[in-house]
Every structure is written in structure tokens, then in C-alpha cells.
Write a protein that holds these residues in place. Structure first.
Motif, PDB file in Angstrom:
ATOM      1  N   UNK A 167       0.538  -1.118  -0.234  1.00 39.78           N
ATOM      2  CA  UNK A 167      -0.301  -0.217  -0.019  1.00 39.78           C
ATOM      3  C   UNK A 167       0.992   1.601   0.117  1.00 39.78           C
ATOM      4  N   UNK A 168       0.528   2.244  -0.021  1.00 39.90           N
ATOM      5  CA  UNK A 168       0.945   3.473   0.251  1.00 39.90           C
ATOM      6  C   UNK A 168       1.597   3.978   1.365  1.00 39.90           C
ATOM      7  N   UNK A 169       2.025   5.277   1.297  1.00 33.39           N
ATOM      8  CA  UNK A 169       2.600   5.580   3.463  1.00 33.39           C
ATOM      9  C   UNK A 169       1.304   6.028   3.442  1.00 33.39           C
ATOM     10  N   UNK A 170       1.343   5.957   4.895  1.00 37.75           N
ATOM     11  CA  UNK A 170       0.159   6.531   5.947  1.00 37.75           C
ATOM     12  C   UNK A 170       0.796   6.784   6.591  1.00 37.75           C
ATOM     13  N   UNK A 171      -0.582   7.784   7.457  1.00 33.00           N
ATOM     14  CA  UNK A 171      -0.086   8.113   8.796  1.00 33.00           C
ATOM     15  C   UNK A 171      -0.973   7.959   9.829  1.00 33.00           C
ATOM     16  N   UNK A 172      -1.625   6.738   9.029  1.00 32.96           N
ATOM     17  CA  UNK A 172      -3.403   6.405   9.852  1.00 32.96           C
ATOM     18  C   UNK A 172      -2.254   5.435  10.335  1.00 32.96           C
ATOM     19  N   UNK A 173      -2.691   5.161  12.321  1.00 35.67           N
ATOM     20  CA  UNK A 173      -2.823   4.297  13.606  1.00 35.67           C
ATOM     21  C   UNK A 173      -2.025   2.806  12.615  1.00 35.67           C
ATOM     22  N   UNK A 174      -3.169   2.204  12.429  1.00 36.14           N
ATOM     23  CA  UNK A 174      -3.049   1.099  11.128  1.00 36.14           C
ATOM     24  C   UNK A 174      -1.979   0.081   9.881  1.00 36.14           C
ATOM     25  N   UNK A 175      -1.169   1.911   9.788  1.00 38.98           N
ATOM     26  CA  UNK A 175      -0.298   1.388   8.936  1.00 38.98           C
ATOM     27  C   UNK A 175       1.526   0.662   9.670  1.00 38.98           C
ATOM     28  N   UNK A 176       1.376  -0.292   8.539  1.00 39.63           N
ATOM     29  CA  UNK A 176       2.183  -1.431   9.162  1.00 39.63           C
ATOM     30  C   UNK A 176       4.034  -1.034   8.063  1.00 39.63           C
ATOM     31  N   UNK A 177       4.972  -1.666   8.866  1.00 42.93           N
ATOM     32  CA  UNK A 177       5.938  -0.847   8.417  1.00 42.93           C
ATOM     33  C   UNK A 177       7.214  -2.485   8.105  1.00 42.93           C
ATOM     34  N   UNK A 178       7.793  -2.261   6.887  1.00 41.26           N
ATOM     35  CA  UNK A 178       8.463  -3.199   6.545  1.00 41.26           C
ATOM     36  C   UNK A 178       9.793  -3.085   6.710  1.00 41.26           C
ATOM     37  N   UNK A 179      10.769  -4.361   6.923  1.00 49.30           N
ATOM     38  CA  UNK A 179      12.230  -3.664   7.554  1.00 49.30           C
ATOM     39  C   UNK A 179      12.734  -4.645   6.950  1.00 49.30           C
ATOM     40  N   UNK A 180      12.637  -5.535   6.438  1.00 47.12           N
ATOM     41  CA  UNK A 180      13.636  -6.992   5.964  1.00 47.12           C
ATOM     42  C   UNK A 180      13.454  -6.490   4.903  1.00 47.12           C
ATOM     43  N   UNK A 195       8.880   2.716   7.006  1.00 50.36           N
ATOM     44  CA  UNK A 195       8.076   3.213   6.257  1.00 50.36           C
ATOM     45  C   UNK A 195       6.207   2.842   6.701  1.00 50.36           C
ATOM     46  N   UNK A 196       5.873   3.496   7.367  1.00 47.27           N
ATOM     47  CA  UNK A 196       4.366   2.341   7.286  1.00 47.27           C
ATOM     48  C   UNK A 196       3.158   3.209   6.605  1.00 47.27           C
ATOM     49  N   UNK A 197       3.271   1.900   5.744  1.00 50.16           N
ATOM     50  CA  UNK A 197       2.578   1.621   4.779  1.00 50.16           C
ATOM     51  C   UNK A 197       1.277   1.292   5.121  1.00 50.16           C
ATOM     52  N   UNK A 198      -0.381   1.487   4.305  1.00 52.00           N
ATOM     53  CA  UNK A 198      -1.814   0.316   3.885  1.00 52.00           C
ATOM     54  C   UNK A 198      -0.903  -0.617   3.761  1.00 52.00           C
ATOM     55  N   UNK A 199      -1.718  -1.730   4.805  1.00 46.36           N
ATOM     56  CA  UNK A 199      -2.064  -2.448   4.752  1.00 46.36           C
ATOM     57  C   UNK A 199      -2.421  -3.280   3.994  1.00 46.36           C
ATOM     58  N   UNK A 200      -2.907  -3.107   2.280  1.00 44.01           N
ATOM     59  CA  UNK A 200      -3.935  -2.883   1.170  1.00 44.01           C
ATOM     60  C   UNK A 200      -4.807  -4.559   0.693  1.00 44.01           C
ATOM     61  N   UNK A 201      -3.373  -5.488   0.671  1.00 41.11           N
ATOM     62  CA  UNK A 201      -3.673  -7.159   1.335  1.00 41.11           C
ATOM     63  C   UNK A 201      -4.287  -7.023   2.052  1.00 41.11           C
ATOM     64  N   UNK A 202      -4.826  -6.642   3.271  1.00 42.88           N
ATOM     65  CA  UNK A 202      -5.093  -6.915   4.178  1.00 42.88           C
ATOM     66  C   UNK A 202      -6.650  -6.393   4.214  1.00 42.88           C
ATOM     67  N   UNK A 203      -7.071  -5.727   3.606  1.00 45.89           N
ATOM     68  CA  UNK A 203      -8.206  -5.243   3.507  1.00 45.89           C
ATOM     69  C   UNK A 203      -8.634  -5.770   2.385  1.00 45.89           C
TER      70      UNK A 203
END
Length: 355
Positions: A167-180, A195-203
Motif C-alpha cells: 500500500x501507499x505510505x500512511x500516517x494512520x495508526x494501523x499502518x505497517x512498516x517493512x524492515x526486512x 515507513x508505515x504503509x497501508x496493509x492493502x493486502x489485508x483490506x
């Protein structure tokens, strides 16, 4: 006393952080195993479960409509995995556009699939399956549509784990960040690390689950109705899904092919309302189900038909081979990349052939 209170607080905080920590670990663990020669990615397991669920639900739906398992179990059933894989693969290559012709060999070696191409492959296979087995086309489409809804719940969770369709970067509290750095999102765009992004796949997984449960509650529906609902739903939900996605942008340009297919899916659904009876005389036929659709009945169906159980697992295994095994470099097919020193030093001396 203070020590006991501190221990209790630590225990509570550990329990509170257990789920978020497990969630982050799941999100940032795309590779199951790797060595010098190949990678095994978790996405292959989710894809295998996706394919197995689709075949089992498809077969169970036909059985609930009064079709005996002997008619469903056919040599053409395992070919569904090949048709879906080929459709998804060809669709991905088409989406590359001019980029494919600039480096066709490199494009062929890289892994990449489009779910919508898989839908096209499934439709082609369904027509072949219906003509060979004699099962009504409307029932075949309904069974596949119902199976695809539940199967893609697992498939989209696999996308989330692998880091594709992000997903796109987001400031929402449910945004998730990838680090690997092995996650696909960071292999494509390293700047998104942390960078927190929308978990679009889970939507999308959630929407699919809701639609599947709704159709099960409404069961039985007239023949062909589930197919129409699926096509319209798939197109509309895909548009909403892509609103949150960021991976569709390459070189600051948006890829429009998937959106065009989403619109085509909606149009096809409405056209099927009119054309359905022309394709299958049983379209809109109302008939009571011979089996109720519930977990207990589904369990009994699989236990009573171990061959169907085995076919579903074998199709899942074939799917795992197609999606789960990468080559020496992550994101490429196995045995298609040279060893690292040969890539870095193309003029390096190689052992001559024996004569």
C-alpha cells in the motif's frame, strides 16, 4: 513486594506486546529457507493453500448441487493449476509493456504474476472442464467463484507476508512498516524501509471473506448468480484495492492495465446477466441444494472422498512449485541465474570443456 509488582507489570506488558511482535515478525519474514542455490518463500505455501481451498470448495459446491464426486474427479482437474499459473504469468508480462521488449530475457527470468490473469486462465479452463465432463457451465463458474473468494483470503495474506501488492505510505495508526530487505516492497523501493504503509493486502482479504460468508448465508442461489456477483464484486473491490496500492507506480507512471481489467470484470458481470442463458440453458435455474453448506458437511465430503482430498493437496503442491521456489537471487526463477562471481565478473576465466 515491589519486585512482585514489577514482575506482574512486565508479564502484562509482555502479553500485551506478544501479538504486535508476532504480527511484525510475520510481516517481515518472507523467506522460509535459502542457501547458495535457491530460496523457498512463504508465499509459495500461501499460494498452495489458496489453490487447494479453491479446488475443495469448487468440488464441494458441485457436490452440494447434486453432482456425484465421480463426475467431478477427472484427469483435467489438476490442469487448473497450470492454466491459472500461465494466465497470471502472461498477464504480468503484458503489464510490462515496452519494458518487456527492452529486456525480454530478463523479464522472463523474473518472478511476477497478476491475479486477474489467473482469473482469465481459470475461465478458459472452466470452459474446457465443462465441455469434457458435461457439468453445466453455470455451476462450474459458480463453484470457482465461491472457491476463489475464500482462497484469495489466504492468498492476500501471503501477499502481505511476501511484501507484494503493498500500500501507499500512511500516517494512520494501523499502518505497517517493512524492515526486512528481502521483502519485495524493499527490493523494489528501499526508501520505504521502516515507513508505515497501508496493509492493502489485508483490506482485500477482509473484503473477500465478508463476500464469501455472505454468499454462503444466501445459499442456494439461482444457477449463475454467484458468477455474476463475483465478476461485479471483483471489479469494484479491485478498484478500491488499487486506490490504496503504491506498487502500481513505476518511474512515476501508473500502470493502468489492472484497472482496465477491473472495469472489464464489472462490464462482463452485467453482460452475463443477459448472455448467461445463451451460454447455458440452466442459467437462473432455481433448485434446492442436496447438501447444506456448512463446515460439518464440508468435512464429511472430504472424509468420504479421500481421492478429492489428495487431488486438492497435489494441486496445492504443484502451485507451491510454481510460486514458492526462487533461484539464487530472490525474485528470479530457480536455475535461471548465474552464480554471483559470474554475474559480477563476466570475463572471469571458466574451466574449459573436456574433450
Amino acid at each position: 513486594m515491589r519486585i512482585l509488582i514489577l514482575k506482574r507489570r512486565n508479564t502484562r506488558s509482555n502479553k500485551k506486546n506478544a501479538f504486535p511482535n508476532a504480527f511484525k515478525k510475520f510481516q517481515n519474514s518472507p523467506v522460509l529457507y535459502n542457501n547458495r542455490f535457491f530460496h523457498i518463500v512463504n508465499f509459495g505455501i500461501f499460494s498452495a493453500l489458496n489453490a487447494t481451498i479453491i479446488i475443495w470448495i469448487f468440488s464441494y459446491y458441485l457436490y452440494s448441487r447434486g453432482i456425484e464426486p465421480e463426475s467431478i474427479i477427472h484427469w483435467i482437474l489438476p490442469l487448473s493449476a497450470l492454466f491459472v499459473w500461465a494466465g497470471a504469468r502472461i498477464m504480468h508480462l503484458i503489464s510490462l509493456g515496452k519494458e518487456f521488449f527492452k529486456a525480454p530475457f530478463r523479464s522472463l527470468l523474473q518472478t511476477g504474476f497478476y491475479m486477474q490473469g489467473g482469473v482469465v486462465g481459470a475461465i478458459v479452463w472452466s470452459v474446457l472442464f465443462s465441455s469434457v465432463t458435461g457439468i453445466q457451465l453455470s455451476l462450474v463458474w459458480d463453484g470457482l467463484a465461491l472457491g476463489a473468494l475464500l482462497g484469495q483470503v489466504v492468498g492476500r495474506i501471503g501477499c502481505f507476508n511476501y511484501g507484494c501488492c503493498y500500500g501507499k505510505p500512511t500516517a494512520s495508526p494501523w499502518g505497517t512498516a517493512y524492515t526486512n530487505p528481502q521483502s519485495k516492497i524493499l527490493r523494489i523501493n528501499p526508501a520505504l524501509k521502516g515507513v508505515p504503509v497501508h496493509p492493502a493486502q489485508l483490506y482485500k482479504a477482509f473484503l473477500n471473506l465478508v463476500m464469501f460468508l455472505l454468499l454462503v448465508l444466501l445459499f442456494p442461489l439461482p444457477f449463475g448468480t454467484i458468477s455474476i456477483i463475483f465478476l461485479v464484486y471483483h471489479g469494484l473491490s479491485r478498484m478500491a484495492f488499487e486506490y490504496f496500492r503504491s506498487d502500481l507506480f513505476q518511474n512515476l507512471k501508473r500502470q493502468w492495465l489492472s484497472l482496465k481489467f477491473a472495469l472489464l470484470s464489472v462490464v462482463a458481470g452485467f453482460l452475463l446477466i443477459i448472455a448467461g442463458p445463451q451460454l447455458d440453458n440452466n442459467f437462473y435455474r432455481v433448485e434446492l441444494a442436496t447438501e447444506p453448506m456448512n463446515l460439518f458437511s464440508f468435512y464429511n465430503f472430504l472424509v468420504a472422498n479421500p481421492l478429492m482430498l489428495g487431488i486438492g493437496l497435489s494441486i496445492g503442491f504443484l502451485t507451491f512449485l510454481g510460486y514458492g521456489i526462487h533461484g539464487h537471487s530472490l525474485g528470479t526463477f530457480q536455475f535461471t541465474t548465474r552464480r554471483k562471481h559470474e554475474n559480477n565478473y563476466p570475463n572471469c576465466r571458466r574451466r574449459p570443456l573436456r574433450r
